[in-house]
Design a protein around this motif. Sequence first.
Motif, PDB file in Angstrom:
ATOM      1  N   UNK A  51       0.837  -1.198   0.000  1.00  0.00           N
ATOM      2  CA  UNK A  51       0.000   0.000   0.000  1.00  0.00           C
ATOM      3  C   UNK A  51       0.870   1.246   0.000  1.00  0.00           C
ATOM      4  N   UNK A  52       1.847   1.288   0.902  1.00  0.00           N
ATOM      5  CA  UNK A  52       2.732   2.452   0.991  1.00  0.00           C
ATOM      6  C   UNK A  52       3.494   2.653  -0.306  1.00  0.00           C
ATOM      7  N   UNK A  53       4.071   1.587  -0.836  1.00  0.00           N
ATOM      8  CA  UNK A  53       4.864   1.689  -2.043  1.00  0.00           C
ATOM      9  C   UNK A  53       4.025   2.186  -3.222  1.00  0.00           C
ATOM     10  N   UNK A  54       2.869   1.551  -3.446  1.00  0.00           N
ATOM     11  CA  UNK A  54       2.035   1.922  -4.581  1.00  0.00           C
ATOM     12  C   UNK A  54       1.477   3.344  -4.468  1.00  0.00           C
ATOM     13  N   UNK A  55       1.034   3.709  -3.283  1.00  0.00           N
ATOM     14  CA  UNK A  55       0.430   5.033  -3.139  1.00  0.00           C
ATOM     15  C   UNK A  55       1.465   6.144  -3.181  1.00  0.00           C
ATOM     16  N   UNK A  56       2.654   5.916  -2.640  1.00  0.00           N
ATOM     17  CA  UNK A  56       3.703   6.935  -2.750  1.00  0.00           C
ATOM     18  C   UNK A  56       4.117   7.099  -4.206  1.00  0.00           C
ATOM     19  N   UNK A  57       4.307   5.996  -4.914  1.00  0.00           N
ATOM     20  CA  UNK A  57       4.668   6.075  -6.337  1.00  0.00           C
ATOM     21  C   UNK A  57       3.581   6.814  -7.125  1.00  0.00           C
ATOM     22  N   UNK A  90     -10.549   2.502   2.697  1.00  0.00           N
ATOM     23  CA  UNK A  90      -9.905   2.506   4.023  1.00  0.00           C
ATOM     24  C   UNK A  90      -8.399   2.654   3.886  1.00  0.00           C
ATOM     25  N   UNK A  91      -7.821   2.101   2.840  1.00  0.00           N
ATOM     26  CA  UNK A  91      -6.379   2.251   2.614  1.00  0.00           C
ATOM     27  C   UNK A  91      -6.053   3.691   2.231  1.00  0.00           C
ATOM     28  N   UNK A  92      -6.885   4.282   1.366  1.00  0.00           N
ATOM     29  CA  UNK A  92      -6.678   5.667   0.968  1.00  0.00           C
ATOM     30  C   UNK A  92      -6.849   6.607   2.163  1.00  0.00           C
ATOM     31  N   UNK A  93      -7.853   6.335   2.993  1.00  0.00           N
ATOM     32  CA  UNK A  93      -8.093   7.177   4.167  1.00  0.00           C
ATOM     33  C   UNK A  93      -6.922   7.148   5.134  1.00  0.00           C
ATOM     34  N   UNK A  94      -6.419   5.963   5.397  1.00  0.00           N
ATOM     35  CA  UNK A  94      -5.277   5.835   6.314  1.00  0.00           C
ATOM     36  C   UNK A  94      -4.058   6.550   5.745  1.00  0.00           C
ATOM     37  N   UNK A  95      -3.789   6.337   4.463  1.00  0.00           N
ATOM     38  CA  UNK A  95      -2.662   6.983   3.814  1.00  0.00           C
ATOM     39  C   UNK A  95      -2.820   8.501   3.870  1.00  0.00           C
ATOM     40  N   UNK A 125      -7.134  14.826  -4.557  1.00  0.00           N
ATOM     41  CA  UNK A 125      -7.494  15.158  -5.933  1.00  0.00           C
ATOM     42  C   UNK A 125      -7.248  13.952  -6.843  1.00  0.00           C
ATOM     43  N   UNK A 126      -6.090  13.321  -6.696  1.00  0.00           N
ATOM     44  CA  UNK A 126      -5.723  12.153  -7.510  1.00  0.00           C
ATOM     45  C   UNK A 126      -6.711  11.009  -7.265  1.00  0.00           C
ATOM     46  N   UNK A 127      -7.031  10.750  -6.013  1.00  0.00           N
ATOM     47  CA  UNK A 127      -7.970   9.670  -5.690  1.00  0.00           C
ATOM     48  C   UNK A 127      -9.330   9.955  -6.320  1.00  0.00           C
ATOM     49  N   UNK A 128      -9.779  11.200  -6.254  1.00  0.00           N
ATOM     50  CA  UNK A 128     -11.069  11.538  -6.886  1.00  0.00           C
ATOM     51  C   UNK A 128     -11.003  11.376  -8.397  1.00  0.00           C
ATOM     52  N   UNK A 129      -9.877  11.696  -9.003  1.00  0.00           N
ATOM     53  CA  UNK A 129      -9.729  11.518 -10.449  1.00  0.00           C
ATOM     54  C   UNK A 129      -9.695  10.034 -10.810  1.00  0.00           C
ATOM     55  N   UNK A 136     -15.064   9.183  -3.854  1.00  0.00           N
ATOM     56  CA  UNK A 136     -14.246   8.765  -2.720  1.00  0.00           C
ATOM     57  C   UNK A 136     -13.966   9.983  -1.847  1.00  0.00           C
ATOM     58  N   UNK A 137     -14.233   9.845  -0.586  1.00  0.00           N
ATOM     59  CA  UNK A 137     -13.969  10.899   0.375  1.00  0.00           C
ATOM     60  C   UNK A 137     -13.147  10.328   1.510  1.00  0.00           C
ATOM     61  N   UNK A 138     -12.383  11.211   2.216  1.00  0.00           N
ATOM     62  CA  UNK A 138     -11.599  10.724   3.340  1.00  0.00           C
ATOM     63  C   UNK A 138     -12.483  10.061   4.386  1.00  0.00           C
ATOM     64  N   UNK A 139     -12.013   8.945   4.903  1.00  0.00           N
ATOM     65  CA  UNK A 139     -12.715   8.211   5.964  1.00  0.00           C
ATOM     66  C   UNK A 139     -11.656   7.832   6.971  1.00  0.00           C
ATOM     67  N   UNK A 140     -11.796   8.273   8.186  1.00  0.00           N
ATOM     68  CA  UNK A 140     -10.753   8.073   9.180  1.00  0.00           C
ATOM     69  C   UNK A 140     -10.974   6.790   9.942  1.00  0.00           C
ATOM     70  N   UNK A 141      -9.855   6.093  10.143  1.00  0.00           N
ATOM     71  CA  UNK A 141      -9.939   4.853  10.926  1.00  0.00           C
ATOM     72  C   UNK A 141      -9.412   3.669  10.233  1.00  0.00           C
TER      73      UNK A 141
END
Length: 141
Positions: A51-57, A90-95, A125-129, A136-141
Amino acid sequence: MSQTAIAEDIRLRLAQSMPEVDPRRGVIARRMQERLQEFETPEDSGKAEITAMLLVEMLVNCASDLAAFGGVRNLEEVACKHRRLDMDGRHYSRFGLLLGPVLRDVLGVRLPPKTASAWCDAFWYIIRQMSPQEAVEPRYG
């Protein structure tokens, strides 16, 4: 490139900070992995690294496009890869929750608070695109 452009001040902050962020993407991904592991549930076990690797890239590559052009390329291939790996909101929210603190931790005073916020805005912005129909909106937890 995407039809919807990001705000000019965010684009400029990304461009100005790219020389600091880009060469440190590996360190950012490792620090993000450490922090994401704190949130892992049994069904997420072992996913923090990928998750970290893919989302940072994704973030750094797309932020480069945003800085240069104000938009991002078609992200359907990225979205498909995320679905195959069961990455979701949930992965996007945590990141997204951890991104600012991790960037400040890695870059310290080289990253002003408004620039850290610009990177967080760029991420969402990228996640919404990537998933415009899902809103997709931020979800905490």
